[in-house]
Scaffold this motif. Structure first.
Motif, PDB file in Angstrom:
ATOM      1  N   VAL A 104       0.529   3.267   3.935  1.00 58.37           N
ATOM      2  CA  VAL A 104       0.509   4.408   3.020  1.00 58.37           C
ATOM      3  C   VAL A 104       0.855   3.894   1.626  1.00 58.37           C
ATOM      4  O   VAL A 104       1.717   3.025   1.478  1.00 58.37           O
ATOM      5  CB  VAL A 104       1.524   5.486   3.463  1.00 58.37           C
ATOM      6  CG1 VAL A 104       1.547   6.649   2.485  1.00 58.37           C
ATOM      7  CG2 VAL A 104       1.183   5.986   4.859  1.00 58.37           C
ATOM      8  N   TYR A 105       0.194   4.425   0.629  1.00 55.83           N
ATOM      9  CA  TYR A 105       0.379   3.966  -0.740  1.00 55.83           C
ATOM     10  C   TYR A 105       0.899   5.099  -1.627  1.00 55.83           C
ATOM     11  O   TYR A 105       0.692   6.277  -1.344  1.00 55.83           O
ATOM     12  CB  TYR A 105      -0.949   3.458  -1.313  1.00 55.83           C
ATOM     13  CG  TYR A 105      -1.590   2.387  -0.500  1.00 55.83           C
ATOM     14  CD1 TYR A 105      -2.619   2.690   0.398  1.00 55.83           C
ATOM     15  CD2 TYR A 105      -1.189   1.061  -0.606  1.00 55.83           C
ATOM     16  CE1 TYR A 105      -3.223   1.708   1.167  1.00 55.83           C
ATOM     17  CE2 TYR A 105      -1.778   0.073   0.161  1.00 55.83           C
ATOM     18  CZ  TYR A 105      -2.795   0.403   1.047  1.00 55.83           C
ATOM     19  OH  TYR A 105      -3.382  -0.583   1.802  1.00 55.83           O
TER      20      TYR A 105
ATOM     21  N   LEU B 205       9.354   0.858   9.322  1.00 56.70           N
ATOM     22  CA  LEU B 205       8.634   0.957   8.061  1.00 56.70           C
ATOM     23  C   LEU B 205       9.145  -0.062   7.070  1.00 56.70           C
ATOM     24  O   LEU B 205      10.352  -0.298   6.983  1.00 56.70           O
ATOM     25  CB  LEU B 205       8.778   2.362   7.489  1.00 56.70           C
ATOM     26  CG  LEU B 205       8.295   3.486   8.411  1.00 56.70           C
ATOM     27  CD1 LEU B 205       8.782   4.836   7.918  1.00 56.70           C
ATOM     28  CD2 LEU B 205       6.783   3.464   8.524  1.00 56.70           C
ATOM     29  N   VAL B 206       8.224  -0.635   6.310  1.00 54.14           N
ATOM     30  CA  VAL B 206       8.580  -1.622   5.287  1.00 54.14           C
ATOM     31  C   VAL B 206       7.919  -1.220   3.982  1.00 54.14           C
ATOM     32  O   VAL B 206       6.688  -1.123   3.903  1.00 54.14           O
ATOM     33  CB  VAL B 206       8.131  -3.036   5.690  1.00 54.14           C
ATOM     34  CG1 VAL B 206       8.486  -4.020   4.582  1.00 54.14           C
ATOM     35  CG2 VAL B 206       8.778  -3.437   7.007  1.00 54.14           C
ATOM     36  N   GLU B 207       8.757  -0.961   2.980  1.00 57.15           N
ATOM     37  CA  GLU B 207       8.269  -0.581   1.661  1.00 57.15           C
ATOM     38  C   GLU B 207       8.197  -1.809   0.759  1.00 57.15           C
ATOM     39  O   GLU B 207       9.018  -2.717   0.871  1.00 57.15           O
ATOM     40  CB  GLU B 207       9.188   0.457   1.014  1.00 57.15           C
ATOM     41  CG  GLU B 207       9.376   1.721   1.821  1.00 57.15           C
ATOM     42  CD  GLU B 207      10.607   1.673   2.716  1.00 57.15           C
ATOM     43  OE1 GLU B 207      11.035   2.761   3.175  1.00 57.15           O
ATOM     44  OE2 GLU B 207      11.153   0.585   2.947  1.00 57.15           O
ATOM     45  N   SER B 208       7.229  -1.801  -0.165  1.00 52.44           N
ATOM     46  CA  SER B 208       7.097  -2.889  -1.129  1.00 52.44           C
ATOM     47  C   SER B 208       6.370  -2.396  -2.358  1.00 52.44           C
ATOM     48  O   SER B 208       5.814  -1.292  -2.363  1.00 52.44           O
ATOM     49  CB  SER B 208       6.325  -4.067  -0.496  1.00 52.44           C
ATOM     50  OG  SER B 208       5.010  -3.674  -0.156  1.00 52.44           O
ATOM     51  N   GLY B 209       6.379  -3.219  -3.393  1.00 52.28           N
ATOM     52  CA  GLY B 209       5.607  -2.920  -4.587  1.00 52.28           C
ATOM     53  C   GLY B 209       6.399  -2.451  -5.785  1.00 52.28           C
ATOM     54  O   GLY B 209       5.830  -2.246  -6.861  1.00 52.28           O
ATOM     55  N   GLY B 210       7.696  -2.273  -5.616  1.00 52.30           N
ATOM     56  CA  GLY B 210       8.501  -1.827  -6.737  1.00 52.30           C
ATOM     57  C   GLY B 210       8.662  -2.909  -7.794  1.00 52.30           C
ATOM     58  O   GLY B 210       8.227  -4.044  -7.617  1.00 52.30           O
TER      59      GLY B 210
ATOM     60  N   LEU C 251       2.712   1.546 -11.318  1.00 56.71           N
ATOM     61  CA  LEU C 251       3.038   0.714 -10.176  1.00 56.71           C
ATOM     62  C   LEU C 251       2.361   1.308  -8.950  1.00 56.71           C
ATOM     63  O   LEU C 251       2.132   2.526  -8.895  1.00 56.71           O
ATOM     64  CB  LEU C 251       4.549   0.670  -9.922  1.00 56.71           C
ATOM     65  CG  LEU C 251       5.415  -0.195 -10.831  1.00 56.71           C
ATOM     66  CD1 LEU C 251       6.895   0.054 -10.517  1.00 56.71           C
ATOM     67  CD2 LEU C 251       5.094  -1.662 -10.688  1.00 56.71           C
ATOM     68  N   ARG C 252       2.099   0.471  -7.956  1.00 52.85           N
ATOM     69  CA  ARG C 252       1.596   0.961  -6.681  1.00 52.85           C
ATOM     70  C   ARG C 252       2.523   0.482  -5.572  1.00 52.85           C
ATOM     71  O   ARG C 252       2.692  -0.722  -5.376  1.00 52.85           O
ATOM     72  CB  ARG C 252       0.165   0.520  -6.391  1.00 52.85           C
ATOM     73  CG  ARG C 252      -0.393   1.218  -5.155  1.00 52.85           C
ATOM     74  CD  ARG C 252      -1.846   0.896  -4.894  1.00 52.85           C
ATOM     75  NE  ARG C 252      -2.002  -0.340  -4.133  1.00 52.85           N
ATOM     76  CZ  ARG C 252      -3.028  -0.591  -3.322  1.00 52.85           C
ATOM     77  NH1 ARG C 252      -3.977   0.335  -3.157  1.00 52.85           N
ATOM     78  NH2 ARG C 252      -3.138  -1.728  -2.685  1.00 52.85           N
TER      79      ARG C 252
ATOM     80  N   ILE D 249      -0.701   9.892  -3.640  1.00 48.80           N
ATOM     81  CA  ILE D 249      -0.429   9.306  -2.322  1.00 48.80           C
ATOM     82  C   ILE D 249      -1.739   9.151  -1.578  1.00 48.80           C
ATOM     83  O   ILE D 249      -2.629   9.999  -1.672  1.00 48.80           O
ATOM     84  CB  ILE D 249       0.577  10.180  -1.531  1.00 48.80           C
ATOM     85  CG1 ILE D 249       1.008   9.470  -0.242  1.00 48.80           C
ATOM     86  CG2 ILE D 249       0.015  11.558  -1.239  1.00 48.80           C
ATOM     87  CD1 ILE D 249       2.173  10.170   0.475  1.00 48.80           C
ATOM     88  N   SER D 250      -1.872   8.066  -0.866  1.00 45.61           N
ATOM     89  CA  SER D 250      -3.081   7.810  -0.075  1.00 45.61           C
ATOM     90  C   SER D 250      -2.696   6.986   1.141  1.00 45.61           C
ATOM     91  O   SER D 250      -1.544   6.522   1.258  1.00 45.61           O
ATOM     92  CB  SER D 250      -4.135   7.087  -0.917  1.00 45.61           C
ATOM     93  OG  SER D 250      -3.660   5.823  -1.334  1.00 45.61           O
ATOM     94  N   ARG D 251      -3.648   6.797   2.024  1.00 44.78           N
ATOM     95  CA  ARG D 251      -3.353   6.013   3.223  1.00 44.78           C
ATOM     96  C   ARG D 251      -4.595   5.296   3.710  1.00 44.78           C
ATOM     97  O   ARG D 251      -5.721   5.735   3.482  1.00 44.78           O
ATOM     98  CB  ARG D 251      -2.770   6.906   4.326  1.00 44.78           C
ATOM     99  CG  ARG D 251      -3.710   7.923   4.913  1.00 44.78           C
ATOM    100  CD  ARG D 251      -2.960   8.910   5.813  1.00 44.78           C
ATOM    101  NE  ARG D 251      -2.239   8.224   6.884  1.00 44.78           N
ATOM    102  CZ  ARG D 251      -1.205   8.753   7.542  1.00 44.78           C
ATOM    103  NH1 ARG D 251      -0.774   9.964   7.242  1.00 44.78           N
ATOM    104  NH2 ARG D 251      -0.609   8.075   8.516  1.00 44.78           N
ATOM    105  N   ASP D 252      -4.353   4.210   4.415  1.00 39.78           N
ATOM    106  CA  ASP D 252      -5.414   3.466   5.077  1.00 39.78           C
ATOM    107  C   ASP D 252      -4.953   3.299   6.524  1.00 39.78           C
ATOM    108  O   ASP D 252      -4.141   2.414   6.832  1.00 39.78           O
ATOM    109  CB  ASP D 252      -5.627   2.109   4.405  1.00 39.78           C
ATOM    110  CG  ASP D 252      -6.794   1.329   4.997  1.00 39.78           C
ATOM    111  OD1 ASP D 252      -7.171   1.601   6.151  1.00 39.78           O
ATOM    112  OD2 ASP D 252      -7.301   0.450   4.314  1.00 39.78           O
ATOM    113  N   ASN D 253      -5.444   4.160   7.406  1.00 38.25           N
ATOM    114  CA  ASN D 253      -4.966   4.142   8.787  1.00 38.25           C
ATOM    115  C   ASN D 253      -5.373   2.871   9.530  1.00 38.25           C
ATOM    116  O   ASN D 253      -4.680   2.450  10.463  1.00 38.25           O
ATOM    117  CB  ASN D 253      -5.451   5.369   9.530  1.00 38.25           C
ATOM    118  CG  ASN D 253      -4.683   6.620   9.135  1.00 38.25           C
ATOM    119  OD1 ASN D 253      -3.572   6.540   8.594  1.00 38.25           O
ATOM    120  ND2 ASN D 253      -5.263   7.789   9.374  1.00 38.25           N
TER     121      ASN D 253
END
Length: 125
Positions: A77-78, A4-9, A18-19, A68-72
């Motif tokens: 995941v957002y 997993l890779v998180e980003s957007g902070g 922020l998203r 929270i949402s997601r685009d499979n």
């Protein structure tokens, strides 16, 4: 093994938005969650979403402000964070989520013991 890779902070003033994004191959079949860890505190649950995206769950501290949402199709995941407060300052992580108590909608934990690098969110007052 899911990576997993998180980003957007980033740095934002109180009241701002922020998203965050969490990308990972193969996550479309799992419930996913966001967790955060503030300095000197334990990591805590923030939000979770089931694999279809039709059910979402939030901690009491973010309910009504975060979504929270997601685009499979994109294996992503957002976490949309609005009305940010200084107490939201933390490193945010995503992980495959596991519900720990069917009676408590906020009782979610991480399936895996390993974590990504996270993404820093800093909210100034």
């Amino acid at each position: 093994q899911v990576q997993l890779v998180e980003s957007g902070g980033g740095l934002v003033q109180a009241g701002g938005s922020l998203r965050l994004s969490c990308a990972g191959s193969g996550i479309s079949m799992y419930a996913m969650g966001w967790f955060r860890q503030a300095p000197g505190k334990e990591r805590e649950f923030v939000a979770a979403i089931n694999w279809t995206g039709l059910s979402t769950y939030y901690s009491d501290s973010v309910k009504g402000r975060f979504t929270i949402s997601r685009d499979n199709a994109k294996n992503t995941v957002y976490l949309q964070m609005n009305s940010l407060k200084p107490e939201d300052t933390a490193v945010y992580y995503c992980n495959v989520a596991v519900r720990k108590d069917a009676r408590d909608s906020t009782a979610w934990g991480a399936r895996y013991d390993y974590w990504g690098q996270g993404t820093q969110v800093t909210v100034s007052s």
